[in-house]
Design a protein around this motif. Structure first.
Motif, short mmCIF file in Angstrom:
data_model
loop_
_atom_site.label_atom_id
_atom_site.label_comp_id
_atom_site.label_asym_id
_atom_site.label_seq_id
_atom_site.Cartn_x
_atom_site.Cartn_y
_atom_site.Cartn_z
N SER A 129 0.81 -1.22 0.00
CA SER A 129 0.00 0.00 0.00
C SER A 129 0.84 1.26 0.00
O SER A 129 0.31 2.36 -0.17
CB SER A 129 -0.93 0.02 1.23
N THR A 147 -13.70 5.78 -4.02
CA THR A 147 -13.46 5.56 -2.59
C THR A 147 -14.62 4.75 -2.01
O THR A 147 -15.74 4.79 -2.52
CB THR A 147 -13.36 6.88 -1.81
N THR A 148 -14.34 4.02 -0.96
CA THR A 148 -15.37 3.21 -0.30
C THR A 148 -15.36 3.50 1.19
O THR A 148 -14.29 3.46 1.83
CB THR A 148 -15.13 1.71 -0.54
N GLN A 149 -16.52 3.79 1.74
CA GLN A 149 -16.68 4.02 3.17
C GLN A 149 -17.53 2.89 3.75
O GLN A 149 -18.59 2.58 3.23
CB GLN A 149 -17.37 5.37 3.43
N SER A 163 -15.34 2.49 9.74
CA SER A 163 -14.26 1.49 9.71
C SER A 163 -12.98 2.04 9.11
O SER A 163 -11.88 1.70 9.56
CB SER A 163 -14.72 0.25 8.94
N ASN A 164 -13.07 2.88 8.07
CA ASN A 164 -11.86 3.41 7.43
C ASN A 164 -11.01 4.22 8.39
O ASN A 164 -9.78 4.25 8.29
CB ASN A 164 -12.23 4.27 6.22
N GLU A 165 -11.67 4.89 9.32
CA GLU A 165 -10.97 5.74 10.28
C GLU A 165 -10.86 5.09 11.64
O GLU A 165 -10.25 5.66 12.54
CB GLU A 165 -11.69 7.09 10.41
N ASN A 166 -11.51 3.92 11.80
CA ASN A 166 -11.58 3.25 13.09
C ASN A 166 -12.06 4.22 14.18
O ASN A 166 -11.47 4.34 15.25
CB ASN A 166 -10.23 2.65 13.48
N ASN A 273 -22.89 -4.10 8.46
CA ASN A 273 -22.05 -3.16 7.71
C ASN A 273 -22.86 -2.49 6.62
O ASN A 273 -23.64 -3.14 5.91
CB ASN A 273 -20.86 -3.87 7.08
N THR A 275 -22.14 -0.09 3.20
CA THR A 275 -21.04 0.27 2.31
C THR A 275 -21.48 1.37 1.35
O THR A 275 -22.54 1.27 0.72
CB THR A 275 -20.57 -0.95 1.49
N THR A 277 -19.94 3.59 -1.86
CA THR A 277 -18.88 3.80 -2.85
C THR A 277 -19.12 5.12 -3.58
O THR A 277 -20.22 5.34 -4.10
CB THR A 277 -18.84 2.65 -3.87
#
Length: 496
Positions: A129, A147-149, A163-166, A273, A275, A277
């Protein structure tokens, strides 16, 4: 914890699980003596410590080969990975520590180290990455990437986990089931995806207008009936609930309202979850051009993932671009820099649009073309069998003004004249695409133009009204092999 270290040697405090570092040096550090080379591929070498037993080494080698079968750990780079013995896991299976160094052929060397024992999958996913720290807008005018959140919710809880930012964020009301259906506060979902919502009262009821980030197509929700509309088309109807002033909607409604997809709820821990996009974009597009074509460089997925046009000339499905390799550190199998050229009309009425192929996001830039109208060129067909045709096309407006290039302005008519020297044709055909001031496009039928002594003339009038006429001169039937008609030259006429 991830510890980062700069060239000065300063780092973040605390116990680090991973450490990444960049130094101004050309040479990669030497591998400790006694290390065994287990794989060399795609300008990367993988070494294992001599403390790893032969049986373990064979298994480790197979894993390394499998994980590097298709691509190098970091695209367009040269590097090494040194694997040493780590602590055994709870079940007694072996584990390892990893240290990687790589460069992109410049003055900087990067290193990444797992300071505790981790699996090869985890290490390689983090390693792959990494990319060099560059400003993409130095390489392209527009960055356009998906991008995906992922938003995790739990029944009975009054927060979201991004989840992306925890990161947990509070929400206005608890996620809960009503008559067996899971409901969620709408405004908090809008906020999580960085969208917009607006309450509007109209004669026929109260409505909520919802739009996603960068999306030009809002959704309308009737707050009384629960009916969802987009472009005035009815999509679905849902039962709405208000919880102490907070509008709650079924999670199944989110796909129609905001293109948010909800998974099935986990019956054991009651989590789910969601999602979303979308598209990330940033641009430095210029608002002025001195050329007949507006050049834009776009960093995006290979494809490209967008279409473009100038609404002053009408949208078209026929467009071209030139793709080139992305900056170092970005895989050319996934990314590219596309150079596109968009024709302009002299003046400030140009409206350049870049729109993603899925229609979710649009970038709009108004452009003032300062080019001298006489410098706008004729657009010639590059087909080789037209090379010997010199038509000497000239445009003369109703004010008896002769225009030198492929652009003319007039009030009542424009005389189009030229010759057919270098060909066996004794006639031509003409058609045009008309674009009104609102960007609406209509087309004409083919008109036959006879030639006398291989010279032709035709008077174009504004039959569809004032606006831009994109005119093409077309060959007569069967003039060229394998084509009923061939567009020879195209130019613009603006009736004011």
């Amino acid at each position: 914890m991830l510890e980062t270290t700069s060239n000065s040697g300063s780092s973040t405090a605390g116990v680090a699980l991973f450490r990444i570092q960049a130094k101004l040096q050309k040479q990669i550090h030497a591998v400790p003596s006694g290390s065994q080379l287990i794989l060399e591929a795609k300008n990367w070498r993988f070494y294992a410590s001599d403390a790893i037993a032969p049986a373990e080494l064979m298994k480790l080698k197979k894993e390394v080969i499998a994980y590097n079968q298709f691509a190098a750990p970091v695209a367009d780079s040269t590097g090494i990975v040194h694997i040493t013995k780590g602590h055994a896991t709870g079940d007694g299976s072996p584990n390892y520590k990893y240290h990687a160094e790589w460069s992109f052929g410049d003055e900087t060397t990067y290193s990444f180290e797992a300071t505790t024992t981790v699996g090869l999958t985890q290490f390689k996913s983090m390693l792959s990455s990494f990319r060099p720290v560059i400003n993409l807008l130095d390489q392209a005018d527009v960055v356009l990437l998906p991008t995906t959140q992922i938003i995790r919710v739990q029944e009975g809880k009054r927060d979201f986990l991004l989840s992306n930012e925890n990161k947990k964020v509070p929400i206005a009301a608890s996620v809960r089931k009503i008559k067996g259906v899971l409901y969620i506060p709408l405004k908090d979902v809008v906020r999580a995806i960085q969208g917009n919502m607006q309450y509007v009262t109209q004669k026929n009821g109260s409505f909520m207008y919802l739009s996603q980030r960068n999306n030009m197509k809002p959704t309308k929700l009737n707050l009384k009936t629960g009916t969802v509309y987009r472009n005035e088309k009815k999509l679905a109807t849902y039962s709405l609930v208000t919880d102490h002033g907070t509008l709650m909607v079924p999670v199944t409604a989110l796909s129609k309202l905001l293109d948010v997809q909800a998974d099935k709820i986990n019956t054991e821990n009651k989590t789910m979850n969601m999602t979303y996009t979308s598209w990330y974009t940033s641009n430095t597009m210029s608002s002025e051009s001195a050329d007949a074509q507006y050049q834009v460089k776009v960093f995006s997925l290979v494809g490209p993932s967008f279409e473009y046009n100038n609404t002053a000339l009408g949208s078209s499905n026929a467009w071209e671009y030139a793709g080139s390799k992305p900056p170092k550190g970005y895989s050319p199998l996934k990314y590219e820099v596309s150079t596109v050229h968009i024709p302009l009309v002299p003046g400030s009425q140009n409206r350049v649009e870049l729109q993603t192929n899925d229609g979710q996001m649009k970038i709009v830039q108004s452009v003032n073309s300062t080019i001298d109208p006489n410098q706008v060129p004729f657009q010639l067909n590059p087909l080789p069998y037209l090379d010997g045709l010199n038509m000497n096309v000239q445009l003369v407006s109703d004010a008896e003004r002769a225009w030198k290039g492929g652009y003319a302005e007039a009030v009542k008519d424009v005389m189009i004249r030229g010759d057919l020297k270098g060909s066996s044709m004794n006639s031509l055909r003409l058609n045009y695409k008309y674009v009104d001031k609102n960007g609406k496009v209509s087309t004409s039928n083919l008109v036959n133009i006879a030639a006398t002594d291989q010279q032709f003339s035709y008077t174009l009038k504004p039959e569809k009204g004032k606006g831009t006429y994109i005119v093409s001169l077309v060959s007569p039937p069967k003039s060229y092999p394998l084509a009923d008609q061939v567009t020879i030259v195209t130019f613009m006429v603006v009736f004011k």
